[in-house]
Scaffold this active site. Structure first.
Site, PDB file in Angstrom:
ATOM      1  N   GLU A 289      31.985  46.845  50.310  1.00 51.68           N
ATOM      2  CA  GLU A 289      33.020  46.201  49.486  1.00 51.68           C
ATOM      3  C   GLU A 289      34.118  47.208  49.136  1.00 51.68           C
ATOM      4  OE1 GLU A 289      33.088  42.964  49.202  1.00 51.68           O
ATOM      5  OE2 GLU A 289      31.179  42.979  50.263  1.00 51.68           O
ATOM      6  N   TRP A 292      36.218  47.386  52.088  1.00 56.02           N
ATOM      7  CA  TRP A 292      37.134  46.227  52.146  1.00 56.02           C
ATOM      8  C   TRP A 292      38.383  46.518  51.318  1.00 56.02           C
ATOM      9  CZ3 TRP A 292      37.893  41.981  54.931  1.00 56.02           C
ATOM     10  CH2 TRP A 292      36.832  41.401  55.621  1.00 56.02           C
ATOM     11  N   TRP A 320      52.575  22.498  53.897  1.00 55.06           N
ATOM     12  CA  TRP A 320      51.764  22.256  52.697  1.00 55.06           C
ATOM     13  C   TRP A 320      52.340  21.074  51.926  1.00 55.06           C
ATOM     14  CZ3 TRP A 320      47.527  24.910  53.212  1.00 55.06           C
ATOM     15  CH2 TRP A 320      47.556  26.142  53.881  1.00 55.06           C
ATOM     16  N   ASN A 358      33.317  36.900  42.687  1.00 53.64           N
ATOM     17  CA  ASN A 358      33.856  36.922  44.052  1.00 53.64           C
ATOM     18  C   ASN A 358      33.536  35.649  44.833  1.00 53.64           C
ATOM     19  OD1 ASN A 358      34.987  38.208  46.494  1.00 53.64           O
ATOM     20  ND2 ASN A 358      32.866  38.128  47.182  1.00 53.64           N
ATOM     21  N   TRP A 376      48.731  28.440  49.841  1.00 53.49           N
ATOM     22  CA  TRP A 376      47.868  29.474  49.259  1.00 53.49           C
ATOM     23  C   TRP A 376      48.632  30.385  48.311  1.00 53.49           C
ATOM     24  CZ3 TRP A 376      49.384  34.445  50.615  1.00 53.49           C
ATOM     25  CH2 TRP A 376      50.164  34.580  51.777  1.00 53.49           C
ATOM     26  N   TRP A 399      43.292  35.818  49.479  1.00 58.16           N
ATOM     27  CA  TRP A 399      43.919  34.499  49.664  1.00 58.16           C
ATOM     28  C   TRP A 399      44.201  34.218  51.129  1.00 58.16           C
ATOM     29  CZ3 TRP A 399      44.198  30.250  46.859  1.00 58.16           C
ATOM     30  CH2 TRP A 399      43.861  30.360  45.506  1.00 58.16           C
TER      31      TRP A 399
HETATM   32  C1  LIG Z   1      40.986  34.801  46.698  1.00 51.53           C
HETATM   33  C2  LIG Z   1      40.519  36.188  46.300  1.00 51.53           C
HETATM   34  C3  LIG Z   1      41.313  36.947  45.453  1.00 51.53           C
HETATM   35  C4  LIG Z   1      40.894  38.243  45.078  1.00 51.53           C
HETATM   36  N1  LIG Z   1      41.705  38.986  44.248  1.00 51.53           N
HETATM   37  C5  LIG Z   1      41.358  40.254  43.950  1.00 51.53           C
HETATM   38  C6  LIG Z   1      42.183  41.058  43.141  1.00 51.53           C
HETATM   39  O1  LIG Z   1      43.261  40.658  42.706  1.00 51.53           O
HETATM   40  N2  LIG Z   1      41.768  42.315  42.834  1.00 51.53           N
HETATM   41  C7  LIG Z   1      40.578  42.813  43.310  1.00 51.53           C
HETATM   42  O2  LIG Z   1      40.247  43.968  43.010  1.00 51.53           O
HETATM   43  N3  LIG Z   1      39.796  42.085  44.100  1.00 51.53           N
HETATM   44  C8  LIG Z   1      40.117  40.820  44.429  1.00 51.53           C
HETATM   45  N4  LIG Z   1      39.294  40.069  45.205  1.00 51.53           N
HETATM   46  C9  LIG Z   1      38.054  40.685  45.743  1.00 51.53           C
HETATM   47  C10 LIG Z   1      36.798  40.525  44.861  1.00 51.53           C
HETATM   48  O3  LIG Z   1      36.627  39.176  44.525  1.00 51.53           O
HETATM   49  C11 LIG Z   1      36.858  41.349  43.585  1.00 51.53           C
HETATM   50  O4  LIG Z   1      37.166  42.692  43.908  1.00 51.53           O
HETATM   51  C12 LIG Z   1      35.536  41.359  42.845  1.00 51.53           C
HETATM   52  O5  LIG Z   1      35.130  40.044  42.545  1.00 51.53           O
HETATM   53  C13 LIG Z   1      35.702  42.158  41.545  1.00 51.53           C
HETATM   54  O6  LIG Z   1      34.517  42.140  40.813  1.00 51.53           O
HETATM   55  P1  LIG Z   1      33.594  43.418  40.686  1.00 51.53           P
HETATM   56  O7  LIG Z   1      34.392  44.586  40.263  1.00 51.53           O
HETATM   57  O8  LIG Z   1      32.428  43.021  39.835  1.00 51.53           O
HETATM   58  O9  LIG Z   1      33.166  43.603  42.207  1.00 51.53           O
HETATM   59  P2  LIG Z   1      31.979  44.338  42.943  1.00 51.53           P
HETATM   60  O10 LIG Z   1      31.278  43.294  43.740  1.00 51.53           O
HETATM   61  O11 LIG Z   1      31.167  45.176  42.053  1.00 51.53           O
HETATM   62  O12 LIG Z   1      32.767  45.247  43.998  1.00 51.53           O
HETATM   63  C14 LIG Z   1      33.189  46.570  43.667  1.00 51.53           C
HETATM   64  C15 LIG Z   1      34.645  46.753  43.985  1.00 51.53           C
HETATM   65  O13 LIG Z   1      34.865  46.635  45.376  1.00 51.53           O
HETATM   66  C16 LIG Z   1      36.150  46.075  45.607  1.00 51.53           C
HETATM   67  N5  LIG Z   1      35.982  44.806  46.308  1.00 51.53           N
HETATM   68  C17 LIG Z   1      34.923  43.985  46.279  1.00 51.53           C
HETATM   69  N6  LIG Z   1      35.122  42.938  47.098  1.00 51.53           N
HETATM   70  C18 LIG Z   1      36.330  43.091  47.642  1.00 51.53           C
HETATM   71  C19 LIG Z   1      37.104  42.350  48.568  1.00 51.53           C
HETATM   72  N7  LIG Z   1      36.647  41.219  49.123  1.00 51.53           N
HETATM   73  N8  LIG Z   1      38.325  42.802  48.892  1.00 51.53           N
HETATM   74  C20 LIG Z   1      38.817  43.954  48.363  1.00 51.53           C
HETATM   75  N9  LIG Z   1      38.124  44.704  47.484  1.00 51.53           N
HETATM   76  C21 LIG Z   1      36.897  44.283  47.134  1.00 51.53           C
HETATM   77  C22 LIG Z   1      36.784  45.831  44.238  1.00 51.53           C
HETATM   78  O14 LIG Z   1      37.587  46.927  43.924  1.00 51.53           O
HETATM   79  C23 LIG Z   1      35.562  45.736  43.343  1.00 51.53           C
HETATM   80  O15 LIG Z   1      35.828  46.045  42.006  1.00 51.53           O
HETATM   81  C24 LIG Z   1      39.672  38.765  45.584  1.00 51.53           C
HETATM   82  C25 LIG Z   1      38.886  37.981  46.429  1.00 51.53           C
HETATM   83  C26 LIG Z   1      39.302  36.700  46.785  1.00 51.53           C
HETATM   84  C27 LIG Z   1      38.438  35.879  47.694  1.00 51.53           C
END
Ligand SMILES: Cc1cc2nc3c(=O)[nH]c(=O)nc-3n(C[C@H](O)[C@H](O)[C@H](O)COP(=O)(O)OP(=O)(O)OC[C@H]3O[C@@H](n4cnc5c(N)ncnc54)[C@H](O)[C@@H]3O)c2cc1C
Length: 494
Positions: A289, A292, A320, A358, A376, A399
């Protein structure tokens, strides 16, 4: 960047932006190393703040994190025998404020960490010009990610657009240096006492009201991040399985700290990598993650057109829905009134807390474009306004993934079914009950699709569909067919 052979500066200014910590901070380390006297500043940039709603959890989070940063800088200075070190906090257009403070302090160089968002790059270009006008240098450094820009490339020397080979190359390129922290304490004697009088502006003075950040127990600053990390490390072994169930405390909740740099990505990646190397599956998934996150940052840096357009141009041909009905559907989505319980619970979580799990971000994003037929970008903007951890690169990436227009996105014909997602990831409806109390009385097979419940069951749960809880705003099966037709332009273009 100054090297050992370059002349040392007498005076420098460290400009904090999305890196609100004094330990393991690349620009602060280089500033302290290169200068005899370093002052520190944060600017509440009116070019950004003026566009925000007057109560914003992010502004409150930053405001509180600056108090913590001020304490960190003071104690870093005190440990090196320098009393009276403080963070200058300014309020105004950042370019002007930084250039003016640099002049007042008579510094020869300003130091900051990279921010690759297009608006930030434009701001930094203007800052460079304003500083150069007075003969002041501007040095910037990688800090926010492990690998940035074009540091990880394909064999053809191109940026990656598919995640799995990117991740493999990322892991191959990783070495101890990338994971090592920047020991700011080593050069802390360069911290200079604050010469200018002036206290930090209050939230009110910035034009903002308090939010429910404290009630939500979202702890700001490096201490807040350390508490979350410690808690998460007790659970990391189960991250791979727990992370998909919104009713469970599965993820780290560190997103907002990563966004504002109150935690170092190097510390997190180092911790995850060490556990991953020991065969800890949860840590391996979590490390992915974090990769990512780097992936989407390099996508934004190398393909800035994604800010307004689809990563894959063919997807810009999609039509759209617009107009009154589309606006009403959008309002129902924003306010959690779609009649699909998991979607509504997720939107309530976002609206009430600024966080969304997420799995639910994927579900509601898919619902917006593939069930409601809405652009979107409307959802992306709503998330940008509401998410505490809003990050342009990750949000845009998420998105575009959900709408299938992005790099390595899910195929357009893969359309999440909001009911089966609910049955699978919130099987007992615990998350739904927490955020949609109107449905709390329903048993768990029925809670996922109340419109299909028996009238007796609805009555005994005190639910009157259309009154106490909405009827579905669309029929998923019909919407799915419309979406496949809508996306046909993409197939024709391919
Ligand atoms: C539509 C959509 C919009 C999102 N918008 C954002 C956003 O604005 N900011 C954001 O940080 N993340 C975003 N994410 C990715 C992800 O949902 C969040 O990072 C995550 O839910 C944050 O919670 P956490 O810190 O508990 O994550 P954890 O699951 O603990 O992950 C740790 C860290 O890894 C990174 N991470 C995790 N998943 C992703 C991912 N898919 N893409 C990029 N980085 C990731 C984040 O920095 C996150 O804090 C988005 C995902 C989707 C599907």
């Amino acid at each position: 960047m100054p090297t050992a052979s370059a002349p040392r500066y007498d005076r420098g200014l460290m400009w904090f932006r999305r890196d609100l910590r004094a330990t393991d901070n690349a620009a602060l380390y280089h500033a302290l190393k290169a200068c005899r006297h370093i002052w520190c500043v944060f600017v509440f940039d009116t070019d950004i703040l003026d566009k925000l709603p007057r109560a914003d959890r992010r502004v409150e989070f930053i405001h509180a994190s600056l108090e913590d940063l001020d304490v960190q800088l003071s104690s870093l200075g005190a440990q090196a025998g320098i009393a009276g070190v403080h963070l200058h906090v300014r309020h105004g257009p950042a370019v002007h404020e930084v250039a003016q403070l640099a002049q007042t302090l008579g510094v020869q160089a300003v130091f900051a960490n990279h921010d690759d968002e297009p608006d930030a790059l434009a701001r930094d270009a203007r800052t460079l010009g304003a500083l150069a006008h007075h003969g002041t240098m501007f040095h910037t450094y990688k800090d926010h990610v492990i690998f940035e820009r074009q540091e990880v490339l394909t064999q053809q020397a191109r940026p990656f657009s598919v995640f799995t080979p990117y991740k493999q190359a990322w892991l191959r390129t990783l070495d101890d240096f990338q994971l090592k922290g920047y020991p700011t304490r080593r050069y802390a004697a360069s911290l200079a006492p604050a010469p200018l009088a002036g206290s930090r502006p209050t939230l009110q003075a910035l034009g903002f009201g308090a939010t429910n950040l404290t009630q939500l127990r979202i702890l700001p600053g490096s201490d807040g991040a350390a508490t979350l990390l410690e808690d998460f490390l007790q659970r990391i072994d189960h991250y791979g399985t727990a992370r998909d169930f919104p009713a469970i405390k599965g993820p780290s909740y560190l997103g907002v700290h990563l966004r504002f740099g109150t935690v170092s990505i190097r510390l997190l990646a180092r911790t995850a990598y060490a556990l991953h190397a020991q065969g800890n599956n949860g840590a391996s998934v979590w490390l992915s993650e974090l990769i990512w996150r780097d992936f989407y940052h390099q996508i934004l840096a190398n393909h800035p057109h994604v800010v307004t357009r689809s990563f894959k141009p063919a997807y810009d041909a999609i039509k759209w829905d617009h107009g009154k009905h589309a606006d009403a559907l959008f309002a129902a989505w924003c306010e959690g009134r779609t009649g699909y319980p998991l979607v509504d619970a997720a939107m309530a979580q976002l609206n009430q807390t600024g966080y969304m799990h997420n799995r639910l971000r994927m579900v509601v994003a898919s619902f917006l474009c593939k069930d409601l037929g809405l652009d979107w970008r409307r959802g992306e903007h709503y998330f940008a306004e509401k998410l505490n951890d809003f990050d342009l690169a990750a949000n845009n990436g998420g998105w575009q993934w959900a709408s299938s227009s992005g790099c390595d996105a899910q195929p357009y014909f893969r359309i999440f079914n909001p009911v089966s997602q609910s049955e699978r990831f919130d099987p007992e409806g615990r998350f739904i009950r927490r955020y949609v109390p109107a449905l709390a009385g329903l048993t768990h097979p029925a809670i996922h699709a109340p419109w299909a419940a028996k009238p007796m069951e609805l009555a005994s749960a005190g639910i009157e569909l259309g009154k106490t809880y909405p009827l579905p705003v669309v029929d998923h099966a019909i919407a799915r067919q419309h979406t496949l037709t809508r996306y046909a332009v993409v197939k024709q273009a391919a």
